[in-house]
Every structure is written in structure tokens, then in C-alpha cells.
Design a protein around this motif. Structure first.
Motif, PDB file in Angstrom:
ATOM      1  N   ASP A  93     -31.760 -19.476  17.670  1.00  0.00           N
ATOM      2  CA  ASP A  93     -31.466 -20.881  17.399  1.00  0.00           C
ATOM      3  C   ASP A  93     -30.231 -20.952  16.493  1.00  0.00           C
ATOM      4  N   CYS A  94     -29.142 -21.483  17.047  1.00  0.00           N
ATOM      5  CA  CYS A  94     -27.886 -21.598  16.308  1.00  0.00           C
ATOM      6  C   CYS A  94     -27.581 -23.039  15.909  1.00  0.00           C
ATOM      7  N   SER A  95     -28.577 -23.903  15.951  1.00  0.00           N
ATOM      8  CA  SER A  95     -28.336 -25.322  15.658  1.00  0.00           C
ATOM      9  C   SER A  95     -27.888 -25.552  14.222  1.00  0.00           C
ATOM     10  N   ARG A  96     -28.145 -24.594  13.345  1.00  0.00           N
ATOM     11  CA  ARG A  96     -27.731 -24.727  11.941  1.00  0.00           C
ATOM     12  C   ARG A  96     -26.632 -23.735  11.562  1.00  0.00           C
TER      13      ARG A  96
ATOM     14  N   GLY B 184     -28.861 -24.396  20.859  1.00  0.00           N
ATOM     15  CA  GLY B 184     -28.428 -25.209  19.741  1.00  0.00           C
ATOM     16  C   GLY B 184     -27.047 -24.935  19.189  1.00  0.00           C
ATOM     17  N   MET B 185     -26.179 -24.340  19.973  1.00  0.00           N
ATOM     18  CA  MET B 185     -24.866 -23.970  19.476  1.00  0.00           C
ATOM     19  C   MET B 185     -23.951 -25.192  19.361  1.00  0.00           C
TER      20      MET B 185
ATOM     21  N   ASN C 287     -17.073 -22.712  21.309  1.00  0.00           N
ATOM     22  CA  ASN C 287     -15.671 -22.412  21.636  1.00  0.00           C
ATOM     23  C   ASN C 287     -15.274 -21.007  21.217  1.00  0.00           C
ATOM     24  N   VAL C 288     -15.803 -20.537  20.110  1.00  0.00           N
ATOM     25  CA  VAL C 288     -15.535 -19.161  19.682  1.00  0.00           C
ATOM     26  C   VAL C 288     -16.128 -18.184  20.701  1.00  0.00           C
TER      27      VAL C 288
ATOM     28  N   LEU D 179     -17.808 -13.841  24.940  1.00  0.00           N
ATOM     29  CA  LEU D 179     -19.234 -13.622  24.675  1.00  0.00           C
ATOM     30  C   LEU D 179     -20.120 -14.645  25.369  1.00  0.00           C
ATOM     31  N   ALA D 180     -19.537 -15.746  25.803  1.00  0.00           N
ATOM     32  CA  ALA D 180     -20.320 -16.740  26.530  1.00  0.00           C
ATOM     33  C   ALA D 180     -20.826 -16.184  27.840  1.00  0.00           C
ATOM     34  N   ASN D 181     -20.187 -15.134  28.351  1.00  0.00           N
ATOM     35  CA  ASN D 181     -20.618 -14.502  29.596  1.00  0.00           C
ATOM     36  C   ASN D 181     -21.698 -13.444  29.385  1.00  0.00           C
TER      37      ASN D 181
END
Length: 100
Positions: free
Chosen positions: A46-49, A79-80, A86-87, A93-95
């Protein structure tokens, strides 16, 4: 940077909160060790924070991907923020990960 891990009902949930940069990465690396040693195969990050991730932080994500995939575990990120996304997209890394 705060890292929280919960291992419950066949799912490990990792919550990253704050800024993941060169100063916080050693603490994060120590905090995430349970995801590598647990028998649990499903991991949700969870990267929402998560406010910011530096190149050092990206290395943490890459290590998570490599170590968990070699152990037959499944990782999904949720939660990004647009900035962090964008990074990931810019660096490729999105792949590497599945996103919800």
C-alpha cells in the motif's frame, strides 16, 4: 518513513508512509524482512501514504520484486500517487509489478 507490515489470513500487507530516500532506506530494508521469510505467498504493498521515492527507494522495490518472484510469491501495489507512479513509469518499474 514508517513501514507497517501485517500478515493475516494469507495476505501480507505492507504500508509505506512518508519519504523513501537514502536516509530512510536502511530502516525500510530492515522492516520488510518478514515478507521474505514468511510462508505467505500474497503480498499487497500500500503506497497511498508514500509521498516520495528516490532511486534508493526504487532499489528497495526492485529487491522486493526479485526476491519475492524467485520465492514464488505474488506482489501487487496499490494506492500510488501520480508523482510516485510517474517515477515508476519513467524508470520502467511499472512493467515489473501488478497495480490495483
Amino acid at each position: 518513513m514508517n513501514t507497517t507490515i501485517e500478515d493475516k489470513d494469507g495476505l501480507i500487507t505492507v504500508v509505506f508512509e512518508g519519504v523513501m530516500d537514502t536516509l530512510s532506506v536502511p530502516e525500510v530494508e530492515t522492516a520488510i524482512q518478514p515478507i521474505f521469510t514468511s510462508e505467505t505467498k500474497e503480498i499487497l504493498i500500500d503506497c497511498s501514504r508514500l509521498e516520495y521515492v528516490s532511486s534508493s527507494g526504487l532499489r528497495v522495490f526492485l529487491c522486493i520484486a526479485l526476491d519475492t518472484q524467485s520465492a514464488g510469491k505474488h506482489v501487487c501495489i496499490t494506492g500510488m500517487s501520480d508523482f510516485v507512479w510517474n517515477v515508476f513509469a519513467t524508470t520502467g518499474l511499472a512493467n515489473v509489478f501488478e497495480f490495483k
